[in-house]
Design a protein around this motif. Structure first.
Motif, PDB file in Angstrom:
ATOM      1  N   UNK A  33      -7.341   9.514 -13.728  1.00  0.00           N
ATOM      2  CA  UNK A  33      -7.104  10.950 -13.973  1.00  0.00           C
ATOM      3  C   UNK A  33      -8.208  11.425 -14.920  1.00  0.00           C
ATOM      4  N   UNK A  34      -9.103  12.224 -14.359  1.00  0.00           N
ATOM      5  CA  UNK A  34     -10.322  12.612 -15.088  1.00  0.00           C
ATOM      6  C   UNK A  34     -10.014  13.552 -16.252  1.00  0.00           C
ATOM      7  N   UNK A  35     -10.741  13.346 -17.354  1.00  0.00           N
ATOM      8  CA  UNK A  35     -10.644  14.268 -18.495  1.00  0.00           C
ATOM      9  C   UNK A  35     -12.034  14.525 -19.050  1.00  0.00           C
ATOM     10  N   UNK A  36     -12.380  15.803 -19.234  1.00  0.00           N
ATOM     11  CA  UNK A  36     -13.676  16.158 -19.834  1.00  0.00           C
ATOM     12  C   UNK A  36     -13.442  16.596 -21.279  1.00  0.00           C
ATOM     13  N   UNK A  37     -14.328  16.181 -22.168  1.00  0.00           N
ATOM     14  CA  UNK A  37     -14.238  16.602 -23.577  1.00  0.00           C
ATOM     15  C   UNK A  37     -15.615  17.024 -24.082  1.00  0.00           C
TER      16      UNK A  37
ATOM     17  N   UNK B 117      -8.771  18.774 -23.520  1.00  0.00           N
ATOM     18  CA  UNK B 117      -9.412  17.987 -22.460  1.00  0.00           C
ATOM     19  C   UNK B 117      -8.901  18.515 -21.131  1.00  0.00           C
ATOM     20  N   UNK B 118      -9.733  18.405 -20.110  1.00  0.00           N
ATOM     21  CA  UNK B 118      -9.263  18.788 -18.782  1.00  0.00           C
ATOM     22  C   UNK B 118      -8.409  17.650 -18.221  1.00  0.00           C
ATOM     23  N   UNK B 119      -7.651  17.923 -17.191  1.00  0.00           N
ATOM     24  CA  UNK B 119      -6.870  16.890 -16.506  1.00  0.00           C
ATOM     25  C   UNK B 119      -7.022  17.130 -15.006  1.00  0.00           C
TER      26      UNK B 119
ATOM     27  N   UNK C 238     -19.490  22.563 -15.103  1.00  0.00           N
ATOM     28  CA  UNK C 238     -19.570  23.828 -15.840  1.00  0.00           C
ATOM     29  C   UNK C 238     -18.175  24.441 -15.983  1.00  0.00           C
ATOM     30  N   UNK C 239     -17.379  24.356 -14.902  1.00  0.00           N
ATOM     31  CA  UNK C 239     -16.047  24.964 -14.936  1.00  0.00           C
ATOM     32  C   UNK C 239     -15.143  24.302 -15.969  1.00  0.00           C
TER      33      UNK C 239
ATOM     34  N   UNK D 211     -12.468  24.844 -21.424  1.00  0.00           N
ATOM     35  CA  UNK D 211     -12.203  24.331 -22.778  1.00  0.00           C
ATOM     36  C   UNK D 211     -12.707  25.314 -23.832  1.00  0.00           C
ATOM     37  N   UNK D 212     -13.950  25.784 -23.646  1.00  0.00           N
ATOM     38  CA  UNK D 212     -14.536  26.696 -24.642  1.00  0.00           C
ATOM     39  C   UNK D 212     -13.812  28.044 -24.646  1.00  0.00           C
TER      40      UNK D 212
END
Ligand code: FAD
Length: 374
Positions: free
Chosen positions: A225-229, A266-268, A279-280, A285-286
Motif C-alpha cells: 500500500x503505497x504512501x508518499x511523504x 502521507x498518501x494511501x 505531482x498529484x 499533501x501540501x
C-alpha cells in the motif's frame, strides 16, 4: 538454535536483536537493509489517533507497544550510543471544518468508551498548543501519551545493536525456502549459496511471500500500500508535537524532529509495487497542510519519497507459525510497523525460541486467514 530472518526493516532488525539477546545464533538476510517502508515512515507512535471501529485488538497491541517504547529505546541507545529521536510530547488532532469536528467528536466518544484518556480542545485551545495553526481550525483532541521516533535513526541503532550481539548480516536476496522433509531448513540466496537454519522468519514487508518453495497456505496475505511523504526543514520553531489534521475529510499529518526536520504525510494508494512520487500526491499533501498551517509554504523543501506499507486483509499484523514446522511470518504491520516494533520483536523472538508468547499476540496469528479460506 540457528535462526534465519529474511528482511531487515524495523520488524526483522528488532526481532534479530531481541532473538540474539536471548542467546540464539541469528543470520539476517537483506540485500539493502532498512531500505523499505521503514526508511520512508514518519515514525508516529499513535495507537489512539488511528483508532478504528472493530480494531480493538490492534489498539491493545498498539498501546502495549507504545508503553514498551521508552524501555526499548533506552536499552538500544545504551547498547549502541546512538540516538533514535524518541519523543513523548503527545499528539494533537485538529479539525478544519464542522464535518471534520463531528468526526473528531465521534472518535473521542469511542476512545472514552474504551477508557483511553484524551482531551477535547476548542479551536483557540488548539492554537494555544500549536500557535502556527490556521485561525479557522475548529477544535482538536490531545492524546498526551502518544509520541514519535525517527525511523531512520531507529533502524541504524537496531542494525548496530544486532551486529554488536553477533547477528550475521548477509547482504543478499533470499529467493527460496529450503526444506528437509516437510520442515523449514533455511533459505537459498540469489548468488546460489544457502543459509541453513532450524527456524526461518519471513519479515520482508510486502515481499514476504516472494520466496519460491513456499507451500500455498504459507504465503502471508500481504499487499503493498503505497504512501508518499515530503520532508521539510525549518531553523525556527514551527511545531512542538506531532499534529494530525482532518481537512474536509482528508487526513494529513506533520511530525517534527529536534533537528528541524518535519515529515509531512502521507498518501494511501493501492497501486501494487509502484514507488513513483507523483505531482498529484505531493499537491494533495501540501494543499491540506497549508490549510492547517499556512506558514508551511515558508519551510525549506528537503526530500520526497514513496514507500510500500505491508497491508493485510484486516489491517493488522500477521505473526506466527506459517505451516511447515520451523517457518514463521512477521509482517502485515501496515500503517503501524514502527509503533508495533517493540511488541512485535518480543512476540516474534518468543515464538522463534519456544518461549512464552505475550497474550496480546493471540488475535494476530496467520491461522485466522486459513480459517477464513477453509
Ligand atoms: P520494510 O521496512 O518494508 O522492510 C522489508 C525489508 O525486506 C526491506 O529492507 C527489503 O530490502 C527486504 N527484502 C525484500 N525482499 C527481500 C528478499 N527476497 N530477501 C531479503 N530481504 C528482502 N508506521 C508507524 O508506526 N508510524 C508511522 O508514522 C508510519 N508512517 C508511514 C508512512 C509511510 C509513507 C509508509 C509507507 C509507512 C509508514 N508506516 C508507519 C508503516 C511502517 O513503515 C511499516 O509498517 C514498517 O516499516 C514495516 O516494516 P517491515 O520491517 O515489515 O518492512
Amino acid at each position: 538454535m540457528q535462526i534465519a530472518i529474511v528482511g531487515a526493516g524495523v520488524i526483522g532488525l528488532a526481532t534479530a536483536w531481541r532473538t540474539a539477546a536471548a542467546g540464539a545464533a541469528v543470520t539476517l538476510i537483506d540485500p539493502s537493509p532498512a531500505s523499505g517502508a521503514s526508511s520512508v515512515a514518519a515514525g508516529m507512535l499513535t495507537p489512539v489517533s488511528e483508532l478504528t471501529y472493530g480494531e480493538e485488538p490492534l489498539l491493545r497491541l498498539g498501546l502495549a507497544s507504545r508503553d514498551r517504547y521508552g524501555e526499548f529505546v533506552a536499552e538500544l541507545e545504551d547498547l549502541t550510543g546512538l540516538g533514535t529521536g524518541y519523543r513523548t510530547d503527545g499528539l494533537l488532532q485538529v479539525a478544519f471544518d464542522s464535518d471534520d469536528l463531528t468526526y473528531l467528536d465521534d472518535l473521542r466518544r469511542f476512545q472514552e468508551s474504551l477508557g483511553i484518556p484524551v482531551q477535547a480542545l476548542t479551536g483557540r485551545e488548539s492554537r494555544r498548543a500549536e500557535p502556527m495553526l490556521a485561525p479557522g481550525v475548529r477544535g482538536g483532541l490531545l492524546a498526551p501519551r502518544d509520541g514519535s521516533v525517527d525511523p531512520r535513526r531507529l533502524t541504524a541503532a537496531l542494525l548496530a545493536a544486532a551486529e554488536r550481539l553477533g547477528v550475521r548480516l548477509v547482504r543478499r536476496r533470499a529467493v527460496r525456502l529450503l526444506t528437509e522433509g516437510d520442515a523449514a531448513a533455511g533459505v537459498g540466496l540469489d548468488d546460489g549459496t544457502a543459509v541453513r537454519a532450524d527456524r526461518v522468519l519471513l519479515a520482508a514487508g510486502p515481499w514476504s511471500g516472494d520466496l519460491e518453495g513456499l507451500p500455498p497456505g504459507s504465503v502471508p496475505p500481504v499487499r503493498p500500500v503505497k504512501g508518499q511523504v515530503i520532508r521539510l526543514r525549518t531553523r525556527l520553531p514551527f511545531l512542538t508535537r506531532t499534529t494530525r489534521g482532518l481537512v474536509r475529510g482528508s487526513s494529513v499529518y506533520l511530525v517534527p524532529r529536534a533537528d528541524g526536520e518535519i515529515v509531512l504525510g502521507a498518501t494511501q494508494e493501492e497501486l501494487g509495487f509502484d514507488t513513483r512520487v507523483t505531482a498529484g500526491g505531493l499537491w494533495e499533501l501540501l494543499r491540506d497542510a497549508r490549510e492547517l498551517l499556512p506558514g508551511i509554504t515558508e519551510l525549506e523543501f528537503a526530500e520526497v519519497t514513496a514507500g510500500l506499507r505491508p497491508g493485510s486483509p484486516d489491517n493488522a499484523p500477521v505473526m506466527g507459525p506459517a505451516g511447515p514446522p520451523g517457518l514463521f511470518v512477521g509482517t502485515g504491520h501496515f500503517r503501524n510497523g514502527v509503533l508495533l516494533t517493540p511488541v512485535s520483536a518480543d512476540i516474534l523472538s518468543a515464538m522463534l525460541l519456544d518461549a512464552p508468547v505475550p497474550d496480546v499476540a493471540g488475535p494476530f496469528s496467520p491461522a485466522r486467514f486459513s480459517e477464513v479460506r477453509a
